[in-house]
Write an enzyme that holds these catalytic residues in place. Structure first.
Site, PDB file in Angstrom:
ATOM      1  N   LEU A  25       0.733  -1.295  -0.202  1.00  0.00           N
ATOM      2  CA  LEU A  25      -0.084  -0.180   0.082  1.00  0.00           C
ATOM      3  C   LEU A  25       1.065   1.276   0.109  1.00  0.00           C
ATOM      4  O   LEU A  25       0.470   2.598  -0.520  1.00  0.00           O
ATOM      5  CB  LEU A  25      -0.547  -0.321   1.339  1.00  0.00           C
ATOM      6  CG  LEU A  25      -1.776  -1.204   1.323  1.00  0.00           C
ATOM      7  CD1 LEU A  25      -2.779  -1.268   2.755  1.00  0.00           C
ATOM      8  CD2 LEU A  25      -2.862  -0.971  -0.347  1.00  0.00           C
ATOM      9  N   GLY A  28       7.474   4.178   3.154  1.00  0.00           N
ATOM     10  CA  GLY A  28       8.136   4.957   4.885  1.00  0.00           C
ATOM     11  C   GLY A  28       9.308   4.832   4.307  1.00  0.00           C
ATOM     12  O   GLY A  28      10.610   4.416   3.378  1.00  0.00           O
ATOM     13  N   PHE A  30      10.737   3.953   6.837  1.00  0.00           N
ATOM     14  CA  PHE A  30      11.410   3.076   7.384  1.00  0.00           C
ATOM     15  C   PHE A  30      11.163   1.599   7.910  1.00  0.00           C
ATOM     16  O   PHE A  30      10.465   1.524   7.901  1.00  0.00           O
ATOM     17  CB  PHE A  30      11.777   3.455   8.822  1.00  0.00           C
ATOM     18  CG  PHE A  30      11.020   4.185   9.623  1.00  0.00           C
ATOM     19  CD1 PHE A  30      10.352   2.898  10.833  1.00  0.00           C
ATOM     20  CD2 PHE A  30      10.147   4.935   9.509  1.00  0.00           C
ATOM     21  CE1 PHE A  30       8.910   3.433  11.389  1.00  0.00           C
ATOM     22  CE2 PHE A  30       9.217   5.674  10.698  1.00  0.00           C
ATOM     23  CZ  PHE A  30       8.531   4.209  11.154  1.00  0.00           C
ATOM     24  N   LYS A  32       7.662  -0.730   5.059  1.00  0.00           N
ATOM     25  CA  LYS A  32       6.801  -0.658   4.308  1.00  0.00           C
ATOM     26  C   LYS A  32       4.849  -1.104   5.069  1.00  0.00           C
ATOM     27  O   LYS A  32       5.094  -2.117   5.954  1.00  0.00           O
ATOM     28  CB  LYS A  32       6.983  -2.153   3.797  1.00  0.00           C
ATOM     29  CG  LYS A  32       8.549  -1.837   2.982  1.00  0.00           C
ATOM     30  CD  LYS A  32       8.376  -2.438   1.502  1.00  0.00           C
ATOM     31  CE  LYS A  32      10.179  -2.039   1.348  1.00  0.00           C
ATOM     32  NZ  LYS A  32      10.731  -3.879   0.379  1.00  0.00           N
ATOM     33  N   LYS A  48       2.034  -3.324   8.634  1.00  0.00           N
ATOM     34  CA  LYS A  48       3.703  -2.697   8.409  1.00  0.00           C
ATOM     35  C   LYS A  48       4.598  -3.357   9.127  1.00  0.00           C
ATOM     36  O   LYS A  48       4.682  -3.972   9.671  1.00  0.00           O
ATOM     37  CB  LYS A  48       3.295  -1.387   9.262  1.00  0.00           C
ATOM     38  CG  LYS A  48       4.339  -0.135   9.154  1.00  0.00           C
ATOM     39  CD  LYS A  48       5.096   0.802  10.016  1.00  0.00           C
ATOM     40  CE  LYS A  48       4.109   2.486   9.544  1.00  0.00           C
ATOM     41  NZ  LYS A  48       4.071   3.427  10.254  1.00  0.00           N
ATOM     42  N   ASP A 143       2.409  14.855  14.067  1.00  0.00           N
ATOM     43  CA  ASP A 143       2.812  14.768  13.234  1.00  0.00           C
ATOM     44  C   ASP A 143       1.449  15.025  12.476  1.00  0.00           C
ATOM     45  O   ASP A 143       1.320  13.517  11.111  1.00  0.00           O
ATOM     46  CB  ASP A 143       3.808  13.805  12.625  1.00  0.00           C
ATOM     47  CG  ASP A 143       4.227  13.638  10.949  1.00  0.00           C
ATOM     48  OD1 ASP A 143       4.451  14.896  10.396  1.00  0.00           O
ATOM     49  OD2 ASP A 143       5.122  12.760  10.902  1.00  0.00           O
TER      50      ASP A 143
END
Length: 435
Positions: A25, A28, A30, A32, A48, A143
């Site tokens: 999907l 990033g 660090f 996937k 993740k 964030d």
């Protein structure tokens, strides 16, 4: 000669015998993220995958801990992405989470352009209530941006990616000190590396997001690498398009107040007439979001204390996550063991073993026992892990941690406990002994 059948095409995608991986999907810096489904009930999830050999360092480990801890503590809110399970192998960490099939809100806005005010307000309502719940639990997201706002199958918003979140125990004098976040959405006090209030920093990010939802893009000022110039233009207040309604412009400008002291808080925002026009999300009662009008906490979102998968993360022998859900100091030791005995049998056996070791029984409840000896206190808490399987957490607190207090010159409390409870304990975990 008959050839053997080819291997199942999903065999290589089977993750630890529990999940069948699907398509990726996203990725990033660090990790996937893949879609997946449970091999037991075919329920869809997102996983993740973090490669420990490449990413676990002094800076990344706290992010993983913060993400899992925050999501676990915020499980009850309908607009916060749920985390179901954490698994680990020797080389990877797997965070099994709720699958938001609607994708990112960011992508939706880019496809459709600016949203109608009623549609933008609906998403904004869900975002603000989710963040307010975070703040009530002492957690700042830090964030908040459209890329971290996902949509579920019903089109409802899910706040995700708590890797930069700040937990209550990370605050000093009630304030935060770490610079983090995405510059275009980050409050000026964070950018200037001053001590800051995490909830006010999240409120600033909400102002930027509301602008984005109503305009379909960020103001040009927010793309500037010259932050002094950017904040000067924001102070002038002429960056909000005239097609945005006056009440919405007022909300944006009050959230994007450069002074965090006078900036509108989320609590104040929730009392404005513009915000109150929001409709109640589907399948969610009015009282499900944080506080009621008289300020009392909604009982529907009180954190549950029942045993779940997160409480046994540290049972993984390949990656010690024992610090994820509790603060462990030099004077506090935690061990766990599993047992097939009943809670009553465990409590009785602990009392008996404690007496033989010279401990005084200070407290006895249906599922816990407290022992005291000198300056050392040992607590046993029993939780149901599965049918006919219990998990017992043993905490020792006192001068010298788990060292013996009888002047015996060495030896370890944990060794004595393991020997005394060997007839009820199936296996012990995290068995480091401090001497």
């Amino acid at each position: 000669m008959t050839q053997p059948p080819p291997p199942s095409p999903t065999a290589t995608n089977l993750l630890l015998g529990r999940y069948e991986l699907g398509r990726m999907l996203g990725r990033g810096s660090f990790a996937k993220v893949y879609s997946a489904k449970s091999v037991f009930d075919q329920s869809p999830v997102a996983i993740k995958i973090i490669d420990k050999t490449k990413t676990i360092d002094a800076s990344m480990e706290p992010r993983i801990i913060s993400e899992v801890t925050a999501m676990r503590r915020l499980q009850d809110h309908p607009n916060i992405l749920k985390i179901h399970e954490v698994m680990a192998s020797k080389t990877k960490i797997y965070l099994v989470m709720e699958l938001a099939t609607g994708g990112e809100l960011f992508a939706k806005v880019l496809r459709r352009g600016r949203l109608s005010e009623s549609s933008a307000r609906r998403y904004f309502h869900q975002l603000v209530n989710a963040l307010h719940f975070c703040h009530q639990n002492g957690i700042a997201h830090r964030d908040v941006k459209p890329q971290n706002l996902l949509l579920d199958v019903n089109g409802d918003l899910k706040v995700s990616d708590f890797g930069l979140s700040a937990l209550p125990e990370q605050k000093k004098d009630g304030l935060l000190h770490t610079f983090c976040g995405t510059p275009s959405y980050t409050a000026p006090e964070v950018m200037s590396r001053r001590h800051y209030d995490g909830s006010k920093a999240d409120a600033w990010s909400c102002g930027v997001i509301l602008f984005f939802l109503l305009s379909g893009s960020l103001p040009a000022e927010f793309d500037s690498s010259n932050y002094t110039l950017m904040y000067k233009k924001i102070r002038q207040g002429n960056y909000i398009p005239s097609y945005i309604s006056k009440p919405a412009r007022s909300v944006i400008s009050k959230l994007l107040d450069l002074n965090p002291t006078t900036r509108m808080s989320l609590e104040q925002l929730m009392t404005t007439k513009w915000f109150k026009k929001s409709t109640i999300p589907r399948n969610v009662s009015k009282d499900s979001f944080g506080s009621s009008e008289d300020g009392e906490e909604s009982s529907g979102l009180r954190r549950t204390l029942s045993m779940n998968a997160f409480d046994i993360i540290s049972l993984s022998s390949s990656f010690d996550l024992s610090g994820l859900f509790e603060e462990v100091t030099k004077r506090k030791e935690l061990k766990r063991f599993t047992t097939a005995e009943t809670t009553q049998k465990v409590v009785e056996r602990v009392r008996e073993v404690g007496g033989k070791l010279g401990y005084r029984v200070e407290r006895v409840q249906a599922d816990s026992v407290g022992l005291v000896k000198g300056k050392t206190v040992v607590d046993f808490e029993v939780s149901e892990l599965a049918a006919q399987l219990l998990l017992v957490e043993v905490r020792a607190v006192g001068d010298g941690g788990a060292e013996r207090q009888d002047g015996g010159g060495g030896g370890c409390l944990w060794e004595e406990l393991r020997e005394g409870l060997e007839d009820v304990a199936l296996s012990w975990h995290s068995e480091t002994c401090v001497n």
